[in-house]
Design an enzyme around this catalytic site. Structure first.
Site, PDB file in Angstrom:
ATOM      1  N   THR A   1      37.599  41.994  44.763  1.00  0.00           N
ATOM      2  CA  THR A   1      37.373  40.553  44.684  1.00  0.00           C
ATOM      3  C   THR A   1      38.712  39.880  44.425  1.00  0.00           C
ATOM      4  OG1 THR A   1      35.094  40.770  43.899  1.00  0.00           O
ATOM      5  CG2 THR A   1      36.196  38.676  43.486  1.00  0.00           C
TER       6      THR A   1
ATOM      7  N   PHE B   1      40.778  36.696  43.121  1.00  0.00           N
ATOM      8  CA  PHE B   1      40.632  35.623  42.141  1.00  0.00           C
ATOM      9  C   PHE B   1      41.831  34.688  42.218  1.00  0.00           C
ATOM     10  CE2 PHE B   1      37.955  38.958  40.439  1.00  0.00           C
ATOM     11  CZ  PHE B   1      36.878  38.284  39.889  1.00  0.00           C
TER      12      PHE B   1
END
Length: 268
Positions: A169, A171
């Site tokens: 992921t 960020f």
């Protein structure tokens, strides 16, 4: 410094926050709440998920990037390792329900299918661990991080249960003021073009003319203007990027630089 992030303590956003900034970490209940806390100065930095390598874009984050006037000052790629987490006396064979955020459930669908588990969606991965801890049903387990298991005193029943080991992921660290990094950097922009043939091509042509590498493009519908779109683009900064963006600014409306920040590498 106060660093706000979306989720409960132990959430993947919490892990990203620890790696991206030092200070007091403030859990918040939504992406919207992170941007609101920046707006009212109750935090100094905000950490928000942008995209997952398997499930794709986090649309709510993109919407707030467009609507607000904050800046991306850092990016980070977090390797997501999911665990099945139960009560201290639970055993894997006893588990009938898996509880987590919908994206985490999707990312662990093969494990869930193999073990015949039923799924229950919740607002947050770490929050699901808290729900299992506070509940009385030992047949329920959460899907979340190892950090969350430790924070809430729970038992890891299985590790690395994600479908794909290349599960990351991305960020962003958001701030009220921009930064000017040295070395290799990315520039994130957002803009809208006229709804006619060749409009987007004219933008991409500018990047080609100036030898600029585009690393990401994402489109989102314009609210209250059906079937019109805004485009989010990441490029690698080079000696010609300022001139290229000046040209693009002249042929788009609206146009906004979301941030200039050091390029992050994808590490384990």
């Amino acid at each position: 410094m106060k660093v706000g992030y979306f989720g409960e303590p132990g959430a993947y956003s919490n892990m990203a926050a620890i790696r991206m900034a030092s200070g007091e970490y403030i859990p918040l209940d939504s992406v919207r709440a992170v941007f609101s806390a920046l707006q009212d100065h109750s935090i100094d930095f905000g950490v928000v998920p942008v995209e997952n390598s398997i499930e794709g874009a986090v649309n709510q984050t993109y919407d707030f990037l467009f609507k607000t006037d904050f800046y991306i000052v850092k990016e980070y790629y977090l390797r997501v390792r999911h665990c099945l987490i139960g009560k201290p006396d639970s055993k894997l064979n006893d588990i009938k329900y898996a509880i987590s955020h919908p994206q985490a459930l999707a990312q662990c669908s093969e494990f869930i299918y193999r073990h015949g588990l039923r799924t229950i969606s919740e607002y947050d991965t770490a929050g699901s661990v808290k729900i299992v801890r506070d509940g009385t049903d030992s047949s329920r387990a959460a899907i979340a991080s190892e950090l969350a298991a430790g924070i809430y005193g729970m038992k890891i029943l299985a590790r690395n249960i994600e479908n794909n080991s290349s599960n990351y992921t991305r960020f962003f660290l958001m701030a009220r003021s921009p930064v000017s990094p040295g070395g290799r950097a990315k520039i994130s922009i957002v803009f809208s073009t006229e709804n006619k043939a060749g409009s987007l091509y004219s933008i991409l042509k500018v990047f080609n003319e100036y030898g600029i590498n585009m690393t990401k493009i994402e489109s989102r519908p314009v609210q209250y203007n059906p079937f019109n779109y805004i485009f989010f683009i990441d490029i690698e900064r080079n000696n010609s990027s300022d001139a290229a963006l000046s040209r693009i600014r002249d042929i788009t409306n609206p146009f906004k630089v979301l941030g200039v920040y050091e390029m992050a590498s994808i590490n384990e």
